[in-house]
Scaffold this motif. Sequence first.
Motif, PDB file in Angstrom:
ATOM      1  N   GLU A  23      -5.933 -15.360  23.571  1.00 42.60           N
ATOM      2  CA  GLU A  23      -5.322 -15.455  22.251  1.00 42.60           C
ATOM      3  C   GLU A  23      -4.875 -14.075  21.761  1.00 42.60           C
ATOM      4  OE1 GLU A  23      -7.410 -18.332  19.740  1.00 42.60           O
ATOM      5  OE2 GLU A  23      -7.116 -16.873  18.138  1.00 42.60           O
ATOM      6  N   GLN A  24      -5.737 -13.085  21.972  1.00 38.84           N
ATOM      7  CA  GLN A  24      -5.395 -11.735  21.521  1.00 38.84           C
ATOM      8  C   GLN A  24      -4.276 -11.139  22.372  1.00 38.84           C
ATOM      9  OE1 GLN A  24      -6.269 -10.416  18.777  1.00 38.84           O
ATOM     10  NE2 GLN A  24      -7.752 -12.004  18.259  1.00 38.84           N
ATOM     11  N   THR A  25      -4.231 -11.524  23.642  1.00 37.99           N
ATOM     12  CA  THR A  25      -3.134 -11.057  24.482  1.00 37.99           C
ATOM     13  C   THR A  25      -1.804 -11.574  23.942  1.00 37.99           C
ATOM     14  OG1 THR A  25      -4.599 -11.123  26.386  1.00 37.99           O
ATOM     15  CG2 THR A  25      -2.254 -10.964  26.841  1.00 37.99           C
TER      16      THR A  25
ATOM     17  N   ASN B 266      -1.227 -12.465  20.848  1.00 40.33           N
ATOM     18  CA  ASN B 266      -0.960 -11.741  19.601  1.00 40.33           C
ATOM     19  C   ASN B 266      -0.390 -10.354  19.895  1.00 40.33           C
ATOM     20  OD1 ASN B 266      -1.913 -13.866  18.137  1.00 40.33           O
ATOM     21  ND2 ASN B 266      -3.920 -12.955  17.685  1.00 40.33           N
ATOM     22  N   GLY B 267      -0.956  -9.729  20.909  1.00 36.91           N
ATOM     23  CA  GLY B 267      -0.491  -8.403  21.279  1.00 36.91           C
ATOM     24  C   GLY B 267       0.942  -8.435  21.778  1.00 36.91           C
TER      25      GLY B 267
ATOM     26  N   GLN C 138       3.133 -10.601  20.937  1.00 34.75           N
ATOM     27  CA  GLN C 138       3.995 -10.869  19.787  1.00 34.75           C
ATOM     28  C   GLN C 138       4.292  -9.581  19.028  1.00 34.75           C
ATOM     29  OE1 GLN C 138       2.308 -12.793  16.436  1.00 34.75           O
ATOM     30  NE2 GLN C 138       4.262 -12.531  15.393  1.00 34.75           N
ATOM     31  N   LEU C 139       3.244  -8.792  18.760  1.00 34.02           N
ATOM     32  CA  LEU C 139       3.467  -7.505  18.101  1.00 34.02           C
ATOM     33  C   LEU C 139       4.374  -6.629  18.978  1.00 34.02           C
ATOM     34  CD1 LEU C 139       2.884  -5.480  15.849  1.00 34.02           C
ATOM     35  CD2 LEU C 139       0.809  -4.800  17.073  1.00 34.02           C
TER      36      LEU C 139
ATOM     37  N   GLN D 288       0.881 -26.415  15.978  1.00 34.66           N
ATOM     38  CA  GLN D 288       0.040 -25.651  16.872  1.00 34.66           C
ATOM     39  C   GLN D 288       0.245 -26.208  18.275  1.00 34.66           C
ATOM     40  OE1 GLN D 288      -3.050 -23.696  15.658  1.00 34.66           O
ATOM     41  NE2 GLN D 288      -1.922 -23.536  13.744  1.00 34.66           N
TER      42      GLN D 288
ATOM     43  N   TYR E  81      -2.852 -22.807  19.337  1.00 37.51           N
ATOM     44  CA  TYR E  81      -2.220 -21.526  19.032  1.00 37.51           C
ATOM     45  C   TYR E  81      -0.939 -21.826  18.253  1.00 37.51           C
ATOM     46  CZ  TYR E  81      -0.805 -16.692  19.709  1.00 37.51           C
ATOM     47  OH  TYR E  81      -0.439 -15.391  19.494  1.00 37.51           O
TER      48      TYR E  81
ATOM     49  N   ARG F 140       4.381 -18.357  16.688  1.00 39.38           N
ATOM     50  CA  ARG F 140       4.112 -17.092  17.392  1.00 39.38           C
ATOM     51  C   ARG F 140       4.646 -17.137  18.827  1.00 39.38           C
ATOM     52  NH1 ARG F 140      -0.083 -13.519  15.592  1.00 39.38           N
ATOM     53  NH2 ARG F 140      -0.466 -13.894  13.402  1.00 39.38           N
TER      54      ARG F 140
ATOM     55  N   THR G 227       5.499 -14.408   8.720  1.00 42.65           N
ATOM     56  CA  THR G 227       4.104 -14.038   8.962  1.00 42.65           C
ATOM     57  C   THR G 227       3.622 -12.948   8.010  1.00 42.65           C
ATOM     58  OG1 THR G 227       4.759 -12.401  10.612  1.00 42.65           O
ATOM     59  CG2 THR G 227       4.289 -14.608  11.417  1.00 42.65           C
TER      60      THR G 227
ATOM     61  N   THR H  37      -3.612  -4.534  19.171  1.00 41.24           N
ATOM     62  CA  THR H  37      -4.231  -5.833  18.890  1.00 41.24           C
ATOM     63  C   THR H  37      -5.624  -5.931  19.516  1.00 41.24           C
ATOM     64  OG1 THR H  37      -2.021  -6.749  18.963  1.00 41.24           O
ATOM     65  CG2 THR H  37      -3.837  -8.314  18.980  1.00 41.24           C
TER      66      THR H  37
END
Lengths: 307, 251
Positions: free
Chosen positions: A8-10, A12-13, A15-16, A131, A140, A144, A213, A255
């Motif tokens: 999940e954090q990957t 998010n990362g 996406q950033l 989601q 998720y 995103r 967002t 992230t």
Amino acid sequence: MTALLLIEQTLNGLQLGVMLFLMAAGLTLVFGIMNMINLAHGSLYMVGAYCAALFLEWTGSFVLAALLALPATLLVGLVVEIVVLRTLYERDHLDQVLATFGLILFFNEAVHLVGGAEALYLDLPTFLKGQVEIIPGSPYPLYRLVVIAVGLAVALGLYLLVTRTRTGMLIRAGASNRAMLSALGVNVRLLFTAVFGLGAMLAGLGGVMAGPTVSVQSGMGENVLILAFVVIVIGGIGSIRGAFVAALLIGLIDTMGRAFMADIMGLVMSHAAAQTAGPTVASMLIYLLMAGVLFFRPQGLFPPRGR
Amino acid sequence: MSEILLRAEGITKRYGGILACDGVNIELRAGETHAVIGPNGAGKTTLLAQLGGEITPDVGRIHLGERDVTGLRAPERAALGLGRSFQITSVFREFTALQNVALAVQAHDGHSFRFWRKARTDAALVEPARAMLDRLGLAGRAAVPAALLSHGEQRQLELAMALATKPRVLLLDEPMAGMGASDSERMTRLLTTLKRESALLLVEHDMDAVFALADRITVMTYGRVIATGTPAEIRANQTVRDAYLGTDEAA
């Protein structure tokens, strides 16, 4: 559990990262070709978000608003280039910083006048609100994923433009040796206006996609501008490939650091101390990376060769 | 007398208290090779930059053929048939030799607006580029990145790029700079063969090359032209000998 969080954090990362790439792509070309520091690049990001919010109010359609916001930002970018930046290419960096800082103040006030003092919100249409269960049992946000997909698609398109087409050849040549390109008969100024417009539109796209967002407000471009500068310094000024790699790197490191630093530090110090120090260290990580890159490879990871 | 292709009249450029060019008159005729010589700091490179359009003179006019180009910038002058090479080798180092020349071909017929055409496989760019490399003896090096070419080859490549824009007038800033004797001779032979298609204005320190190539020589010191004439006249000119050539060097 940790694996799920990691995935999940990957995402998010990523996406950033792609958002930063949209910002950094224009910035690195502007800096690379014209040796011009444009602090107002974050303002174009804000303009994109504002245009999308205002067009959404008028049209009621998110997709239409997003599609209209892109040419609107392109137009604003072209006007800024022709009216202000052109007079600054021959000046030194301090003049450029002062003038484009002035542009930031101008745009921050301008959006107040047009959009009001309150922050605006870009509501997602229902079809983007859902989601997705990429991994069963772990939903998720669909939007995103859309952002990541659009970002990667734009990156691919830009890569093809820059490496495969005649225009791209000129852009790369311009980043490598502007005087020679001029002497060969290429109108570098016109090329640059086009490149700047493209960069403005990409920054605008970043703003549009970030809109749902974050809150759309005056000054929203500044934070992302600083990150974009970190990206182009790490990637090598003038290099699209460098901007892409560095943007993903920064996105992931930032992230991951925010998500896991406190726990990692908890391994070597007391829980309470780690909870306090973790977030602070996490927010320093990308600057430490930048300092490291500047120390060991001052020209960045992928410098456009020839300078 | 043949047609005058490039003419500068009284061009003056001041940097602070220094007159880099002080009322310089120079002309270049069709079919001519015209060398500008002078000690370092004489204003030769500043003169070339004004002729090329990178900098604008404070005073004076520059004509390309019949046309007053004083106010035109470098790309516009290039479009009117002015080619240019630089003192510092200015090839695009990350491109291959072939891509470098293809870029120059593209710059020359850049008004076709086929922006999206694939650059690498476009025959309209690649074929003239190959022919040009062939002519300058670089055919075997077409696929090599310019950064990996020897210094002499890079200077040849730069010349190939300038020629690919089909200039009527070619400005060369120290084409032999940093070359060994054999590369230098090779370049001299190459430049001799160019005479028929382009008039050459070159700044050069290599006196063997200058006296071998030039039809006329202009001598500058401290931003001023002190003499213009045939190599024989320049060799015999007492002012030039005193100011610059000395007695041994000219022999």
